[in-house]
Design an enzyme around this catalytic site. Sequence first.
Site, PDB file in Angstrom:
ATOM      1  N   GLY A 220       0.836  -1.186   0.000  1.00 13.41           N
ATOM      2  CA  GLY A 220       0.000   0.000   0.000  1.00 13.41           C
ATOM      3  C   GLY A 220       0.874   1.239   0.000  1.00 13.41           C
ATOM      4  N   ILE A 221       0.233   2.396   0.034  1.00  8.79           N
ATOM      5  CA  ILE A 221       0.975   3.652   0.059  1.00  8.79           C
ATOM      6  C   ILE A 221       1.242   4.054   1.502  1.00  8.79           C
ATOM      7  CG2 ILE A 221      -1.098   5.092   0.061  1.00  8.79           C
ATOM      8  CD1 ILE A 221       2.244   5.853  -1.735  1.00  8.79           C
ATOM      9  N   GLY A 223       4.353   5.499   4.701  1.00  6.18           N
ATOM     10  CA  GLY A 223       5.690   5.343   5.235  1.00  6.18           C
ATOM     11  C   GLY A 223       6.053   3.915   5.559  1.00  6.18           C
ATOM     12  N   GLU A 245      -2.285  -3.559  -6.503  1.00 10.73           N
ATOM     13  CA  GLU A 245      -3.235  -2.536  -6.964  1.00 10.73           C
ATOM     14  C   GLU A 245      -2.462  -1.299  -7.419  1.00 10.73           C
ATOM     15  OE1 GLU A 245      -6.408  -1.399  -4.177  1.00 10.73           O
ATOM     16  OE2 GLU A 245      -5.546   0.595  -4.214  1.00 10.73           O
ATOM     17  N   VAL A 320      -5.635   3.385  10.035  1.00 11.22           N
ATOM     18  CA  VAL A 320      -5.749   4.573  10.884  1.00 11.22           C
ATOM     19  C   VAL A 320      -5.820   4.122  12.339  1.00 11.22           C
ATOM     20  CG1 VAL A 320      -7.143   6.598  11.469  1.00 11.22           C
ATOM     21  CG2 VAL A 320      -6.914   5.875   9.070  1.00 11.22           C
ATOM     22  N   GLY A 343      -8.610  -0.976  -2.432  1.00 12.56           N
ATOM     23  CA  GLY A 343      -8.636  -2.427  -2.582  1.00 12.56           C
ATOM     24  C   GLY A 343      -8.116  -3.168  -1.372  1.00 12.56           C
TER      25      GLY A 343
END
Length: 446
Positions: A220-221, A223, A245, A320, A343
């Site tokens: 995922g995106i 840090g 993805e 989160v 996704g």
Amino acid sequence: MDYSQEYKQKLVSADEAVKVVQSGDWVDYGWCNATANALDKALAKRTDELKDVKLRGGILLKPLAVFEREDAGEHFTWNSWHMSGIERKYISRGFAYYAPIRYSELPRYYYDLDCKNDVAMFQVAPMDKHGYFNFGPNASHMMAVCENSKKIIVEVNENMPRCLGGFENSIHISKVDMIVEGPNDPIAEMGAGGPATDVDKAVAKLIVEEIPNGACLQLGIGGMPNAVGSLIAESDLKDLGVHTEMYVDAFVDIAKAGKINGSKKNIDRFRQTFGFGCGTKKMYDYLDDNPEMMSAPVSYTNDIRSISALDNFISINNAVNIDLFGQVNAESAGIKQISGAGGQLDFVLGAYLSKGGKSFICCSSTFTTKDGQLKSRILPTLDNGSIVTDTRANTHYVVTEYGKVNLKGLSAWQRTEALISIAHPQFRDELIKEAEKMHIWRRSNK
């Protein structure tokens, strides 16, 4: 066949092209770094002529011209499939709205549901000798957009990388109504963030030790996924594959370190498969005309059947916060939308079904508020209004800097004990007290 004459016939100015937009229309602006640019500026000039134009897109990387005016909301609304920081600001101004999705299903929404467009306008790479305009790193759902739009306007940008190797990644000139040659601005970038923190590195180390040689990766995106990527690049791992993805800069680093060859992939061997890509120019240059890459729609990349077909699939995503039941919120702060579902659930489900596969949800144990308060990301229950991105039955591994736990098959008290064990020590007693009130705490040991 020479398509130059047809190209000339369809070539118009941006101002001329946007005349097809009428009040009440649905207009698709494309996706991410292919969002309309010159066409957006041209449409903004027509603001006073238009009412209730509903724009659709996602992951804006720079502000839109149509929303520069204070009264923009009286003329346009923004309907996003996935939020960026810019779109969060638009929500607070009252003219932007998030559309909840399961990303693998997005193309189907255009085909089967009421997601048709009057006009689609978006950036593409220059036409090739066969008459095709490549979508750049945005195969995603763009073919579905094109096949369900009454008018298609492409905005040519010579800087758009050509992403090949898969399918539904280009549109033929015969399907295009108008061509606009843009100003050839640099493709919008999304930075990889600052250097990895000690917390990022600690989480990354716990994940990387779970990755076997020959594993297939999804990152995922953020840090932590980037920290994982950096650690993989420095590791002794080999024969890794990519099926993701979002293609991010970390994959370039891993590939250039010689860790990726795709030789162990059960499908799409030797190819790095992705639904869309967003990062820096380094990444765009790597994607451009690279025969190792496979640009494909998310209905394929994010399909649980595709993911689960790949042995040793490793999915790594952010959160989160997470509650003691194992519910993961990866997209909102209470009722405030931060990003979107994307996704994540697709890969959480698919990775678990993969032979030897593992899904990791990672986060720091705490965060600091603007006024300096330290808050736990592991909560008794999610904050009021928070969105459940991954349901408790589907959460696999959860990782913080204090450890990693596998929640699959655990009863409520076992889950609670496991999650509290990786919470920040400062909050563990408080979490235990709350768990006791909820009747999900069995032991007194920590």
